[in-house]
Design a protein around this motif. Structure first.
Motif, PDB file in Angstrom:
ATOM      1  N   VAL A   1     -12.622  14.066   2.669  1.00 14.16           N
ATOM      2  CA  VAL A   1     -12.483  12.635   2.380  1.00 14.16           C
ATOM      3  C   VAL A   1     -13.106  12.366   1.023  1.00 14.16           C
ATOM      4  CG1 VAL A   1     -12.871  10.287   3.203  1.00 14.16           C
ATOM      5  CG2 VAL A   1     -12.681  12.167   4.852  1.00 14.16           C
ATOM      6  N   ARG A   2     -12.351  11.739   0.138  1.00 15.05           N
ATOM      7  CA  ARG A   2     -12.833  11.523  -1.223  1.00 15.05           C
ATOM      8  C   ARG A   2     -12.659  10.072  -1.642  1.00 15.05           C
ATOM      9  NH1 ARG A   2     -10.672  15.713  -5.551  1.00 15.05           N
ATOM     10  NH2 ARG A   2     -12.245  14.518  -6.699  1.00 15.05           N
ATOM     11  N   SER A   3     -13.403   9.695  -2.673  1.00 14.68           N
ATOM     12  CA  SER A   3     -13.133   8.472  -3.420  1.00 14.68           C
ATOM     13  C   SER A   3     -12.512   8.885  -4.741  1.00 14.68           C
ATOM     14  CB  SER A   3     -14.410   7.668  -3.660  1.00 14.68           C
ATOM     15  OG  SER A   3     -14.947   7.211  -2.440  1.00 14.68           O
ATOM     16  N   GLU A   4     -11.589   8.090  -5.246  1.00 10.66           N
ATOM     17  CA  GLU A   4     -10.890   8.399  -6.485  1.00 10.66           C
ATOM     18  C   GLU A   4     -11.147   7.305  -7.512  1.00 10.66           C
ATOM     19  OE1 GLU A   4      -9.465  11.163  -6.855  1.00 10.66           O
ATOM     20  OE2 GLU A   4      -8.911  11.907  -4.877  1.00 10.66           O
ATOM     21  N   SER A   5     -10.922   7.642  -8.781  1.00  9.93           N
ATOM     22  CA  SER A   5     -10.944   6.604  -9.806  1.00  9.93           C
ATOM     23  C   SER A   5      -9.829   5.615  -9.508  1.00  9.93           C
ATOM     24  CB  SER A   5     -10.729   7.217 -11.186  1.00  9.93           C
ATOM     25  OG  SER A   5     -11.762   8.117 -11.504  1.00  9.93           O
ATOM     26  N   PRO A   6     -10.059   4.319  -9.715  1.00 11.39           N
ATOM     27  CA  PRO A   6      -9.008   3.340  -9.431  1.00 11.39           C
ATOM     28  C   PRO A   6      -7.734   3.656 -10.203  1.00 11.39           C
ATOM     29  CG  PRO A   6     -11.101   2.252  -9.846  1.00 11.39           C
ATOM     30  CD  PRO A   6     -11.295   3.691 -10.195  1.00 11.39           C
ATOM     31  N   SER A   7      -6.620   3.481  -9.538  1.00 10.76           N
ATOM     32  CA  SER A   7      -5.308   3.729 -10.142  1.00 10.76           C
ATOM     33  C   SER A   7      -4.873   2.525 -10.971  1.00 10.76           C
ATOM     34  CB  SER A   7      -4.294   3.978  -9.021  1.00 10.76           C
ATOM     35  OG  SER A   7      -2.973   3.831  -9.481  1.00 10.76           O
ATOM     36  N   PHE A   8      -3.995   2.778 -11.952  1.00 10.40           N
ATOM     37  CA  PHE A   8      -3.380   1.677 -12.686  1.00 10.40           C
ATOM     38  C   PHE A   8      -2.021   1.298 -12.095  1.00 10.40           C
ATOM     39  CE2 PHE A   8      -6.463   2.874 -16.006  1.00 10.40           C
ATOM     40  CZ  PHE A   8      -7.000   1.624 -16.246  1.00 10.40           C
ATOM     41  N   GLY A   9      -1.681   1.862 -10.941  1.00 11.72           N
ATOM     42  CA  GLY A   9      -0.577   1.328 -10.162  1.00 11.72           C
ATOM     43  C   GLY A   9      -0.993   0.006  -9.533  1.00 11.72           C
ATOM     44  N   ALA A  10      -0.061  -0.639  -8.853  1.00  5.84           N
ATOM     45  CA  ALA A  10      -0.347  -1.952  -8.256  1.00  5.84           C
ATOM     46  C   ALA A  10       0.204  -2.008  -6.842  1.00  5.84           C
ATOM     47  CB  ALA A  10       0.244  -3.075  -9.110  1.00  5.84           C
ATOM     48  N   GLU A  11      -0.352  -2.884  -6.028  1.00  7.82           N
ATOM     49  CA  GLU A  11      -0.026  -2.995  -4.600  1.00  7.82           C
ATOM     50  C   GLU A  11      -0.173  -4.445  -4.160  1.00  7.82           C
ATOM     51  OE1 GLU A  11       0.330  -2.841  -1.365  1.00  7.82           O
ATOM     52  OE2 GLU A  11       1.195  -0.838  -1.208  1.00  7.82           O
ATOM     53  N   ASP A  12       0.852  -4.978  -3.496  1.00  7.64           N
ATOM     54  CA  ASP A  12       0.724  -6.383  -3.107  1.00  7.64           C
ATOM     55  C   ASP A  12      -0.074  -6.575  -1.822  1.00  7.64           C
ATOM     56  OD1 ASP A  12       2.564  -5.780  -1.088  1.00  7.64           O
ATOM     57  OD2 ASP A  12       3.863  -7.468  -1.533  1.00  7.64           O
ATOM     58  N   PHE A  13      -0.590  -5.497  -1.231  1.00  2.00           N
ATOM     59  CA  PHE A  13      -1.602  -5.647  -0.184  1.00  2.00           C
ATOM     60  C   PHE A  13      -2.798  -6.426  -0.723  1.00  2.00           C
ATOM     61  CE2 PHE A  13      -5.112  -3.815   2.483  1.00  2.00           C
ATOM     62  CZ  PHE A  13      -4.674  -4.308   3.706  1.00  2.00           C
ATOM     63  N   SER A  14      -2.926  -6.453  -2.052  1.00  6.69           N
ATOM     64  CA  SER A  14      -3.994  -7.202  -2.712  1.00  6.69           C
ATOM     65  C   SER A  14      -3.999  -8.678  -2.328  1.00  6.69           C
ATOM     66  CB  SER A  14      -3.859  -7.071  -4.226  1.00  6.69           C
ATOM     67  OG  SER A  14      -2.558  -7.436  -4.656  1.00  6.69           O
ATOM     68  N   PHE A  15      -2.825  -9.244  -2.052  1.00  7.27           N
ATOM     69  CA  PHE A  15      -2.775 -10.650  -1.650  1.00  7.27           C
ATOM     70  C   PHE A  15      -3.458 -10.850  -0.299  1.00  7.27           C
ATOM     71  CE2 PHE A  15       0.893 -10.530  -4.587  1.00  7.27           C
ATOM     72  CZ  PHE A  15       0.550 -11.579  -5.418  1.00  7.27           C
ATOM     73  N   PHE A  16      -3.294  -9.905   0.621  1.00  5.42           N
ATOM     74  CA  PHE A  16      -3.998  -9.990   1.902  1.00  5.42           C
ATOM     75  C   PHE A  16      -5.504  -9.822   1.707  1.00  5.42           C
ATOM     76  CE2 PHE A  16       0.156  -8.359   3.792  1.00  5.42           C
ATOM     77  CZ  PHE A  16       0.510  -9.587   4.327  1.00  5.42           C
TER      78      PHE A  16
END
Length: 394
Positions: free
Chosen positions: A321-336
């Motif tokens: 299990v890892r943490s990654e550097s934040p991606s510069f992709g986008a996701e509309d789960f962000s609205f939730f």
């Protein structure tokens, strides 16, 4: 969790068939009629009441333990992509020009698998609270999450206390996960710069003011400015001119800015506006700048993400299990995630023959990830409803 693992093993052939059925019918955003119907049929078959009409094709279902406790939501997206799938897969896309090239069929299969597992008594108690299952349209640029919220999803069904979603990850094999505290993916801010010059004949350029060299200078400057930490800007479009012997009166460049923090967003906006002002200050051209907001950044609740990661490490082992550097992709789960605390995580789905990147026509899901993903969703649901587990003292 040996009992649940046994029940998941028994469900796995159905889960694989379900994912393949979903893979066959990729649909454009807000037109996921067949996919939505399959999700509705599956949820009704579990005995859950289905609420629909959110974001056109979106729907939700609710399972209640009958005891007071948190409402915990799981979300999956449904839309396909305008990508042509190569021939050869026995369950390949049946819609020309579209395929599930981003794993949404995998996401939805896990959601519906969790619903069936719950309905068949697969979660072990004592449990208190409710589970909410959200099948969402139009993640691929349509903002289906925002559309569902606008249509009153949380008012009509339930307002969750916590919300979770996962994404297929071809960069790691099944049995490995990524869980980030804080920023996971970027916010999107598209821009357009329109340079107004003076049109004329290509043979008498001194009688005109050609906007195209100005656009070229702007592109070079935009490509070279100092980017803030957590910020990115990419020029992706250039328009101008229709004939080789005509200097156009205007030309345009456009692209996208990505950002993980408000400070990075403000720095990018300021830098682009300075470049616009410098070009306009020449007095030879005027420059219009416009911005269009897209998805906000996907920000996990840090404390909840730490708890989810601890659960994953207990299950898989800390080295998986890892943490990654934040991606510069986008996701509309962000609205939730702007509405309620939650976590967006990644399940490994890669391996030999399944290592093509997201949005590639050769993208494949390693189906051994299906029972593993379902088991983790089941473990997480149990912990969230167990009281004193995840979220118990929040």
């Amino acid at each position: 969790m040996p009992a649940v693992r046994s029940e998941i093993s028994a469900l796995t052939p159905w889960l694989v068939d379900l994912r393949r059925s979903l893979h066959r019918c990729p649909e454009p955003m807000f037109q996921e009629e067949r996919t939505s119907a399959l999700a509705r049929e599956t949820l009704i078959g579990t005995g859950f009441r289905v609420f629909d009409g959110f974001g056109r094709t979106g729907l939700a279902a609710l399972w209640d333990t009958g005891r007071p406790g948190p409402t915990v939501a799981f979300r999956a997206d449904m839309d396909g992509l305008e990508v042509t799938e190569p021939e050869g897969l026995p369950f390949a896309s049946e819609r020309p020009g579209f395929m599930h090239a981003c794993g949404h069929d995998f996401h939805l299969a896990l959601l519906l698998g969790l619903a069936r597992l719950v309905a068949e008594g697969g979660l072990k108690g004592p449990l208190a609270g409710r589970l909410m299952f959200i099948a969402q349209p139009a993640e691929e640029g349509g903002g289906g999450a925002a559309a569902m919220l606008k249509d009153g999803l949380f008012d009509a069904v339930a307002r969750p206390d916590f919300i979770f979603a996962a994404h297929a990850d071809p960069c790691r094999p099944p049995g490995k996960m990524a869980v980030n505290p804080g920023a996971v993916m970027a916010g999107v801010l598209d821009f357009e710069l329109v340079v107004h010059g003076r049109g004329g004949h290509a043979g008498t350029p001194r009688l005109a003011e050609n906007p195209l060299p100005w656009v070229a200078r702007l592109i070079t400057a935009l490509d070279g400015f100092d980017r803030p930490a957590g910020g990115l800007l990419t020029v992706t479009m250039v328009r101008g001119g229709q004939r080789t012997n005509v200097i156009p009166p205007e030309a345009t460049c456009a692209g996208t800015a990505r950002w993980h923090s408000p400070a990075a967003r403000a720095a990018i906006i300021g830098a682009v506006d300075r470049l616009r002002s410098e070009a306009a200050a020449s007095g030879r051209v005027s420059v219009d700048l416009s911005w269009r907001d897209g998805y906000p950044p996907t920000i996990n609740d840090p404390r909840l993400a730490a708890e989810v990661r601890a659960l994953a490490e207990t299950w898989l082992g800390p080295d998986r299990v890892r943490s990654e550097s934040p991606s510069f992709g986008a996701e509309d789960f962000s609205f939730f995630l702007r509405e309620v605390p939650g976590v967006f995580l990644f399940f490994g789905t890669g391996g030999p023959g399944c290592d093509a990147p997201l949005h590639s026509p050769h993208f494949r899901i390693n189906e051994t990830a299906l029972p593993l993903g379902l088991e983790f969703w089941a473990r997480l649901a149990e912990k969230m409803l167990a009281g004193g587990g995840l979220g118990g003292d929040r």
